[in-house]
Design an enzyme around this catalytic site. Structure first.
Site, PDB file in Angstrom:
ATOM      1  N   SER A 100      23.153   8.287  39.306  1.00 38.85           N
ATOM      2  CA  SER A 100      24.294   7.446  38.959  1.00 38.85           C
ATOM      3  C   SER A 100      23.916   5.976  39.034  1.00 38.85           C
ATOM      4  O   SER A 100      23.127   5.561  39.873  1.00 38.85           O
ATOM      5  CB  SER A 100      25.471   7.723  39.905  1.00 38.85           C
ATOM      6  OG  SER A 100      26.558   6.875  39.584  1.00 38.85           O
ATOM      7  N   LYS A 160      26.859  15.184  42.490  1.00 39.15           N
ATOM      8  CA  LYS A 160      27.045  14.238  41.378  1.00 39.15           C
ATOM      9  C   LYS A 160      28.327  14.538  40.605  1.00 39.15           C
ATOM     10  O   LYS A 160      29.038  13.622  40.163  1.00 39.15           O
ATOM     11  CB  LYS A 160      25.834  14.306  40.436  1.00 39.15           C
ATOM     12  CG  LYS A 160      25.950  13.421  39.171  1.00 39.15           C
ATOM     13  CD  LYS A 160      26.232  11.961  39.514  1.00 39.15           C
ATOM     14  CE  LYS A 160      25.935  11.022  38.362  1.00 39.15           C
ATOM     15  NZ  LYS A 160      26.631  11.320  37.122  1.00 39.15           N
ATOM     16  N   GLU A 175      35.106   9.030  40.521  1.00 42.37           N
ATOM     17  CA  GLU A 175      35.037   7.931  39.551  1.00 42.37           C
ATOM     18  C   GLU A 175      36.200   8.001  38.559  1.00 42.37           C
ATOM     19  O   GLU A 175      36.835   6.976  38.268  1.00 42.37           O
ATOM     20  CB  GLU A 175      33.705   8.007  38.810  1.00 42.37           C
ATOM     21  CG  GLU A 175      33.505   6.969  37.724  1.00 42.37           C
ATOM     22  CD  GLU A 175      32.244   7.253  36.914  1.00 42.37           C
ATOM     23  OE1 GLU A 175      32.285   7.076  35.685  1.00 42.37           O
ATOM     24  OE2 GLU A 175      31.234   7.667  37.504  1.00 42.37           O
TER      25      GLU A 175
END
Length: 508
Positions: free
Chosen positions: A165, A219, A226
């Protein structure tokens, strides 16, 4: 005069033979030396923007590299452009690519998730040897990674599923990396990754996550968080614009104030400040207002929600952000319905003033952001137990403190909370987070209530309020749900006054 007896022909021949053998041995040694010294330390497959930046990152940190792309013209373009003068060479075929790498080979794949990744693995496997290591740095589904780890490890190859990321800039300057697989495979690339990763006050933003597909799972959850934060900030923007009629510069100023607080200082708030204040060069109008309101998604937000449902974890804030993107895609339908069920004029309500950082709205955004993190950490905690990942929660918070998209000051508090109590049920139970909720929830409720009355959708803010109110309610109405389930399906229920399972004949 005494003469030395002449050497025999056999003696001269033997000496010459020894010299020749030593020369041959020396030449073989030198050939082997230069052959192995000329091999590249690191290989990359896939020259998209992320791939290019990661290999430039590796080269800058002292790792000579070889690159391969499905179309060689792309490789040539890179070598003659950004890769010019670097210790990077190209390969036209996978066999040539593999032959140019030192053993054990370390190969990073930056290709599209799914069948494309499987195709690369199938095509390169015939050229690999025992001990070689493949690293998947794409956004693969964690169950695919589980399968690949098991298959390749059985062939004596190493396999790492690694979340990366930070976007293009992070890949070049130092990303956050979440590698999962066997510990032995991680150990083989630890020195490379620790040099490439972003750095924060307590170390590089990379660490061994756990076995199997754990790296890609972490992730995935990162991306779910996010999604949540991006939608939360979008709702704050919408309220400022529609309720207060603020322009881009004024809204940018507020986000700038927020980015100087311990609660909201973060990469996403920082870039929101920039986005809102950027004007179109040709029209001198704010670019954001020229962008079509249809948000895209690549699947990781959906995977987060599906995983949460499979694990039985409540993630209403994250789910609301995913659903908001789905609703945004219905642009034509929304435009049609707006004509048949028009909105009434929006009356001004209290969001605070720019001078105080719009305190009520600030409080609402803080709590929704905390909820997004809390729900993500809950998924990781449950997955760690169910999938036997053995996730280190403080370590994951540390990995996310730099390089990645959700990096923020709040992660220091999250790291502290899990260091104090590794078995923390939820961030809400930590004293610092508990106090934040207690002192800010009234403003969250006020903003949600006023927004609802005005007809302004705030899915993440309202879902957060429901989430927190549910958490602080001792008795929820699911006792009636259990009664209905028992009535139509004899599913039984538990009682508050005695042990055991019970059934009632409701339809006597």
């Amino acid at each position: 005069m005494i003469r030395r007896p002449p050497r025999s022909t056999q003696s001269r021949s033997s000496a010459a033979s020894d010299v020749y053998k030593r020369q041959v041995a020396c030449n073989i040694y030198l050939l082997r030396f230069f052959y192995f010294m000329s091999k590249a330390h690191f290989g990359l497959i896939g020259l998209g923007v992320m791939g290019e930046n990661l290999v430039l990152n590796a080269e800058r940190n002292g790792f000579s590299s070889v690159v391969f792309n499905r179309t060689y013209s792309k490789t040539e373009e890179f070598l003659e452009g950004r890769g010019l003068g670097k210790n990077i060479e190209g390969a036209k075929t996978l066999q040539e690519f593999v032959n140019k790498l030192e053993r054990p080979r370390r190969i990073l794949m930056m290709v599209k998730a799914g069948s494309a990744t499987d195709a690369v693995i199938d095509n390169i496997s015939e050229y690999l040897e025992e001990g070689d290591l493949l690293i998947d740095g794409g956004n693969s589904q964690f169950k695919d990674t589980e399968r690949r780890v098991e298959t390749l490890e059985s062939k004596s190859f190493g396999y790492i599923g690694m979340g990366v990321s930070g976007g293009a800039k992070g890949a070049l300057e130092g990303p956050s990396m979440m590698p999962g697989g066997t510990k032995a495979s991680y150990d083989a690339i630890e020195s490379l990754l620790t040099k490439m990763a972003a750095k924060v006050e307590d170390g590089p933003c990379v660490a061994y996550v756990g076995p199997g597909g754990s790296g890609h799972f972490v992730k995935t959850v990162h991306n779910g968080i996010e999604y949540g934060i991006e939608q939360i900030l979008a709702e704050a923007y919408d309220l400022m614009k529609r309720v207060k009629n603020m322009n881009g510069s004024q809204m940018s100023e507020v986000f700038g104030i927020w980015n100087n607080t311990d609660e909201l200082a973060s990469y996403l708030v920082e870039i929101t400040e920039i986005c809102l204040n950027t004007k179109d060069e040709s029209t001198e109008e704010f670019v954001v207002e020229k962008i079509l309101d249809k948000a895209g998604q690549k699947g990781t937000g959906l995977w987060t929600v599906v995983s949460a449902l499979e694990l039985g974890v409540s993630v209403p804030t994250i789910y609301a952000s995913l659903n908001a993107r789905v609703m945004s895609s219905l642009k034509e339908q929304r435009s049609e319905i707006e004509k048949t069920i028009p909105m009434e004029a929006i009356e001004d309500f209290d969001l605070g003033d720019i001078s105080n950082g719009m305190k009520p709205l600030f409080d609402a955004v803080v709590l929704a952001t905390i909820a997004s993190y809390a729900q993500g950490m809950d998924i990781l905690s449950e997955a760690s137990s169910v999938y036997n990942y053995g996730l280190n929660m403080p370590s994951i918070a540390q990995i996310w403190k730099g390089g990645c998209i959700i990096r923020s000051k709040l992660l220091r508090k999250i790291q502290d909370a899990y260091q104090k109590d590794p078995n923390l049920k939820n961030l809400i139970f930590d004293d610092w987070f508990n106090n934040e909720i207690s002192t800010r929830i009234d403003n969250l409720a006020s903003v949600v209530s006023s927004s609802t009355k005005a007809g302004i959708p705030v899915p993440c803010l309202s879902s957060t309020l429901d989430y927190l109110n549910s958490y602080r309610t001792n008795r929820l109405p699911q006792n009636l749900v259990q009664a209905m389930r028992d009535c139509f399906g004899s599913h039984t229920y538990e009682r508050v006054d005695k042990e055991g399972s019970f059934h009632t004949e409701w339809m006597k």
